[in-house]
Motif scaffolding. Structure first.
Motif, PDB file in Angstrom:
ATOM      1  N   SER A  92      29.705  51.926  27.934  1.00 13.74           N
ATOM      2  CA  SER A  92      28.766  51.328  28.579  1.00 13.74           C
ATOM      3  C   SER A  92      27.821  52.503  29.342  1.00 13.74           C
ATOM      4  CB  SER A  92      29.025  50.387  29.473  1.00 13.74           C
ATOM      5  OG  SER A  92      27.878  49.812  30.211  1.00 13.74           O
ATOM      6  N   ASP A 147      19.767  49.628  32.624  1.00 12.88           N
ATOM      7  CA  ASP A 147      20.584  48.481  33.329  1.00 12.88           C
ATOM      8  C   ASP A 147      20.971  47.562  31.857  1.00 12.88           C
ATOM      9  OD1 ASP A 147      21.600  46.938  35.635  1.00 12.88           O
ATOM     10  OD2 ASP A 147      20.753  45.506  34.333  1.00 12.88           O
ATOM     11  N   LYS A 148      19.886  47.191  31.133  1.00 13.72           N
ATOM     12  CA  LYS A 148      20.211  46.010  30.282  1.00 13.72           C
ATOM     13  C   LYS A 148      21.243  46.835  29.209  1.00 13.72           C
ATOM     14  CE  LYS A 148      17.841  42.685  27.275  1.00 13.72           C
ATOM     15  NZ  LYS A 148      18.738  42.851  26.170  1.00 13.72           N
ATOM     16  N   SER A 187      23.448  49.101  29.493  1.00 17.73           N
ATOM     17  CA  SER A 187      24.733  48.806  29.882  1.00 17.73           C
ATOM     18  C   SER A 187      25.431  47.513  29.892  1.00 17.73           C
ATOM     19  CB  SER A 187      24.950  49.241  31.313  1.00 17.73           C
ATOM     20  OG  SER A 187      26.136  49.261  31.902  1.00 17.73           O
ATOM     21  N   ARG A 188      24.799  46.447  30.254  1.00 16.88           N
ATOM     22  CA  ARG A 188      25.223  45.247  30.182  1.00 16.88           C
ATOM     23  C   ARG A 188      25.427  44.641  28.675  1.00 16.88           C
ATOM     24  NH1 ARG A 188      24.564  43.028  35.457  1.00 16.88           N
ATOM     25  NH2 ARG A 188      23.302  44.320  36.596  1.00 16.88           N
ATOM     26  N   ASP A 189      24.425  44.966  28.024  1.00 15.68           N
ATOM     27  CA  ASP A 189      24.683  44.623  26.670  1.00 15.68           C
ATOM     28  C   ASP A 189      25.822  45.133  25.792  1.00 15.68           C
ATOM     29  OD1 ASP A 189      22.523  43.029  26.753  1.00 15.68           O
ATOM     30  OD2 ASP A 189      21.077  44.454  25.628  1.00 15.68           O
ATOM     31  N   LYS A 193      28.969  43.233  26.858  1.00 14.60           N
ATOM     32  CA  LYS A 193      29.056  41.878  26.206  1.00 14.60           C
ATOM     33  C   LYS A 193      29.542  42.260  24.812  1.00 14.60           C
ATOM     34  CE  LYS A 193      25.220  39.863  29.096  1.00 14.60           C
ATOM     35  NZ  LYS A 193      24.112  39.308  29.046  1.00 14.60           N
ATOM     36  N   GLU A 221      29.014  40.539  32.380  1.00 17.45           N
ATOM     37  CA  GLU A 221      28.274  41.567  33.133  1.00 17.45           C
ATOM     38  C   GLU A 221      28.789  41.483  34.589  1.00 17.45           C
ATOM     39  OE1 GLU A 221      24.148  40.016  34.151  1.00 17.45           O
ATOM     40  OE2 GLU A 221      24.439  39.118  32.463  1.00 17.45           O
ATOM     41  N   TYR A 222      28.409  42.627  35.378  1.00 16.20           N
ATOM     42  CA  TYR A 222      28.594  42.730  36.504  1.00 16.20           C
ATOM     43  C   TYR A 222      27.677  42.180  37.487  1.00 16.20           C
ATOM     44  CZ  TYR A 222      25.937  46.894  34.805  1.00 16.20           C
ATOM     45  OH  TYR A 222      25.342  47.589  33.962  1.00 16.20           O
ATOM     46  N   LEU A 249      23.119  48.560  37.954  1.00 21.48           N
ATOM     47  CA  LEU A 249      23.894  49.714  37.247  1.00 21.48           C
ATOM     48  C   LEU A 249      23.939  50.839  37.940  1.00 21.48           C
ATOM     49  CD1 LEU A 249      25.151  51.142  34.920  1.00 21.48           C
ATOM     50  CD2 LEU A 249      22.826  51.291  33.975  1.00 21.48           C
ATOM     51  N   PRO A 304      18.708  44.857  37.141  1.00 24.43           N
ATOM     52  CA  PRO A 304      18.307  43.687  36.263  1.00 24.43           C
ATOM     53  C   PRO A 304      17.067  42.937  36.933  1.00 24.43           C
ATOM     54  CG  PRO A 304      20.243  43.018  37.372  1.00 24.43           C
ATOM     55  CD  PRO A 304      20.246  44.505  37.679  1.00 24.43           C
ATOM     56  N   PRO A 330      28.967  50.565  36.271  1.00 24.84           N
ATOM     57  CA  PRO A 330      29.338  49.129  35.714  1.00 24.84           C
ATOM     58  C   PRO A 330      30.698  48.864  36.033  1.00 24.84           C
ATOM     59  CG  PRO A 330      29.631  50.736  33.963  1.00 24.84           C
ATOM     60  CD  PRO A 330      29.004  51.415  35.141  1.00 24.84           C
TER      61      PRO A 330
END
Length: 398
Positions: free
Chosen positions: A282, A300-301, A303-305, A308, A314-315, A319, A336, A359
């Protein structure tokens, strides 16, 4: 702050006002030892007592208006070519300067989203409104958040050098903690190792010493923004730490994670290794996407994706944030599109800004796994200023 850095920052102001189409910037303060505007250190190395105004125009004019008892102190700094003073009221000299330049826009330090640009108190805002009542300037206020965001976040080479040194010291202390960390000690005892190393270097923690360092052991620990406790570090626990130091006024902010091996173990549990790999992936993915002009929400997205994709949730935080004279420094944020962040997710990142990437994954049986690295945006990408933790650190075992 280093007087040479203050001069560098002040030299940036006229071009920033032109960039953001602002005629005048007014920093309006009082009793700075008690209620300090976050931007004050960037424009002066002195404090003030009475109502004071620091005024900048897009044409490069600079002026300080201070009470008579503050005059010599401000004059001795050598930072302001024009200094006005008063005894009874700041109203007359302040109105005189504003009317002289007749600004169509007056930027003041008021912001809904960026705390660093929100230094004008409610009382001082009302006082300023009272001064301008009956004039054409009362409705010409705009937020200075773009000015302050750029001034704080566009790091000079001297600023970057101090932050790199702060990071290096933090990494040295992490190495010492790794060598001394053992099962049986408490979170507080582990934190004391860090505190002693900071003190021995004549430095201070990067933020509130009550929870810098933060040491978090096991699944039931606080995991963030809390003081170390008497909880014992036990075999089979994940432990992570969060701290930084302030070096010559500039901060670092890094996190590291360990696994405390059980006697029969030679490796961490598979789920912990999987989570660590996902976090590393990530961080690397978001790092590779960083470049000037990209909105923080996009980084940020990514990292989250990526988390997942690895099967993790997600945290519950951003990020990454900017770092400078404060650990949370500057307007742009890698976050986000949540209401709590206002317009900050849409701010585009810029060259020379310095961010964290942090993250996290929480494993119910073991605790939180997290790394926090520091990176700087370059002309066509980004570089790591810290040395990334690329593997889970193992403590103990046979």
């Amino acid at each position: 702050m280093d007087i040479n850095i203050i001069k560098e920052k002040k030299d940036m102001i006229p071009s920033l006002l032109k960039e953001f189409n602002i005629d005048m910037w007014l920093v309006f303060v009082r009793e700075s030892d008690i209620m300090k505007d976050p931007i004050l250190d960037f424009i002066t190395d002195r404090g003030v007592t009475w109502q004071s105004a620091f005024i900048f125009t897009k044409d490069g004019y600079e002026e300080a208006i201070v009470g008579s008892l503050d005059l010599d102190n401000i004059k001795d700094s050598g930072l302001y070519p024009v200094i006005k003073t008063y005894v009874g009221s700041i109203k007359e000299p302040l109105l005189e300067t504003i009317q002289k330049f007749d600004p169509k826009t007056i930027a003041i330090n008021k912001s809904a989203d960026d705390i660093m640009a929100d230094g004008l108190t409610c009382g001082m805002f009302e006082y300023l409104q009272g001064i301008l009542t009956g004039t054409i300037y009362l409705n010409r206020f705009v937020s200075s958040e773009k000015i302050i965001g750029a001034l704080r976040s566009r790091k000079t080479p001297a600023e970057t050098e101090k932050i790199i040194k702060s990071i290096q010291i933090t990494e040295e202390i992490y190495d010492i903690l790794t060598n001394k960390l053992t099962a049986g000690m408490t979170e507080k005892e582990a934190a004391d190792i860090v505190k002693n190393e900071i003190n021995n270097r004549g430095l201070v923690p990067a933020w509130d010493p009550s929870h810098c360092p933060g040491i978090f052991a096991g699944a039931d620990s606080a995991q963030a923004h809390a003081a170390p406790s008497d909880r014992k570090i036990e075999k089979g626990m994940i432990v992570h730490a969060d701290f930084g130091v302030k070096y010559e006024g500039y901060c670092s902010d890094l996190q590291r994670t360990w696994y405390i091996l059980k006697d029969e173990e030679t490796q961490a549990p598979e789920i912990a290794l999987k989570a660590f790999f996902a976090l590393d992936d990530s961080i690397q993915a978001s790092f590779k996407a960083m470049r000037p002009g990209v909105e923080g929400r996009i980084i940020d997205k990514i990292s989250r994706d990526r988390l997942k994709d690895h099967g993790f949730e997600e945290y519950p935080h951003a990020l990454g944030h900017q770092v400078g004279t404060s650990t949370h420094d500057g307007a742009a944020l890698l976050c986000p599109e949540w209401d709590r962040y206002g317009q900050r997710p849409y701010i585009k990142i810029e060259k020379n800004q310095i961010f964290t990437l942090e993250p996290r994954i929480t494993l119910p049986e073991y605790g939180a796994i997290t790394m926090e690295e520091m990176v700087q945006v370059t002309e066509d990408g980004a570089i790591f200023l810290s040395t990334p933790q690329r593997k889970l650190i193992l403590i103990g075992g046979k």
